[in-house]
Design an enzyme around this catalytic site. Sequence first.
Site, mmCIF file in Angstrom:
data_model
loop_
_atom_site.group_PDB
_atom_site.id
_atom_site.type_symbol
_atom_site.label_atom_id
_atom_site.label_comp_id
_atom_site.label_asym_id
_atom_site.label_seq_id
_atom_site.Cartn_x
_atom_site.Cartn_y
_atom_site.Cartn_z
ATOM 1 C CG HIS A 20 19.970 15.842 25.347
ATOM 2 N ND1 HIS A 20 19.209 14.862 25.931
ATOM 3 C CD2 HIS A 20 20.359 16.666 26.346
ATOM 4 C CE1 HIS A 20 19.139 15.084 27.247
ATOM 5 N NE2 HIS A 20 19.829 16.171 27.523
ATOM 6 C CD GLU A 76 17.740 18.178 23.291
ATOM 7 O OE1 GLU A 76 18.160 17.678 22.226
ATOM 8 O OE2 GLU A 76 16.983 17.589 24.089
#
Length: 281
Positions: A69, A133
Amino acid sequence: MIASYLGTVFGSASAPAFARSHGRTLRPALALAALALLAGCASAPKTVPLDTSITAQGQNSRVRYIMLHYTAGDTARSLKVLSQGQVSSHYLITDDRAPKAYRLVDETRNAWHAGDGSWYGQSWLNTSSIGIEIVNMGPIGTQWQPYSDAQVSLLIRLIREIAARHDVKPQHIIGHSDASPQRKTDPGPAFPWQKLAQVGIGRWYDINTVAQFSASLAQTGLPDVLWFQRELARVGYAVPQHGQLDRATINVLAAFQMHYRPARYDGQPDIETAAILSALE
Ligand SMILES: [Zn+2]
């Protein structure tokens, strides 16, 4: 548990010394305290005694996927959101000059990063994936922000370790947009999937095979929409199978192109996209 309480209360070093200095007997208050401790301990639930001397050969990790992400926010904000809110990830890679990798959730537990989506027909990906992330703003206007070389090299090391720990297959290392093409674009077309593939991470295609397929497709013409939908499903995507180039299909084509052909991700079927699909295993 009981043994340690006995050791504490009636321990060979402290209890006799205490008894000697206080008239050779335990004072009633201390004796009562000792009884209370024993009573409390006896009523605590005991865990089942387990014999762990035999380990089954038939087992594997619960982790099957690694999902990447971008945060669309800076490090401070991302850390706050991912540690204090209703979303989280196992890891966060910062955008410092020398990036840092935070581990926010233990790999044995679910992080809340995937949401609604599927890959090869499997949904509930939070329960079977590790989420990473990366601090990156995504698109600013029409300009996708680059990932730094330092971020990418740290990420490569991290993915390599996770994939080895859990035996994650190359085609199971995906972006959020691969599993949720109708609502997500991260990690975006600026993410260097090809660079990762060059060091053996993730699924990629052989360029000579793509060139051969492109040449033959130039002769035979572009396959129909149903062909694209079937091929996209074959390589993992959740996509309609009705032969119409609707918005849902365009979104899936765009997600595929962002990952495998980021130079153009308009979601339109074209010969190069068809050739890459054909070449992917
Ligand atoms: Zn995401």
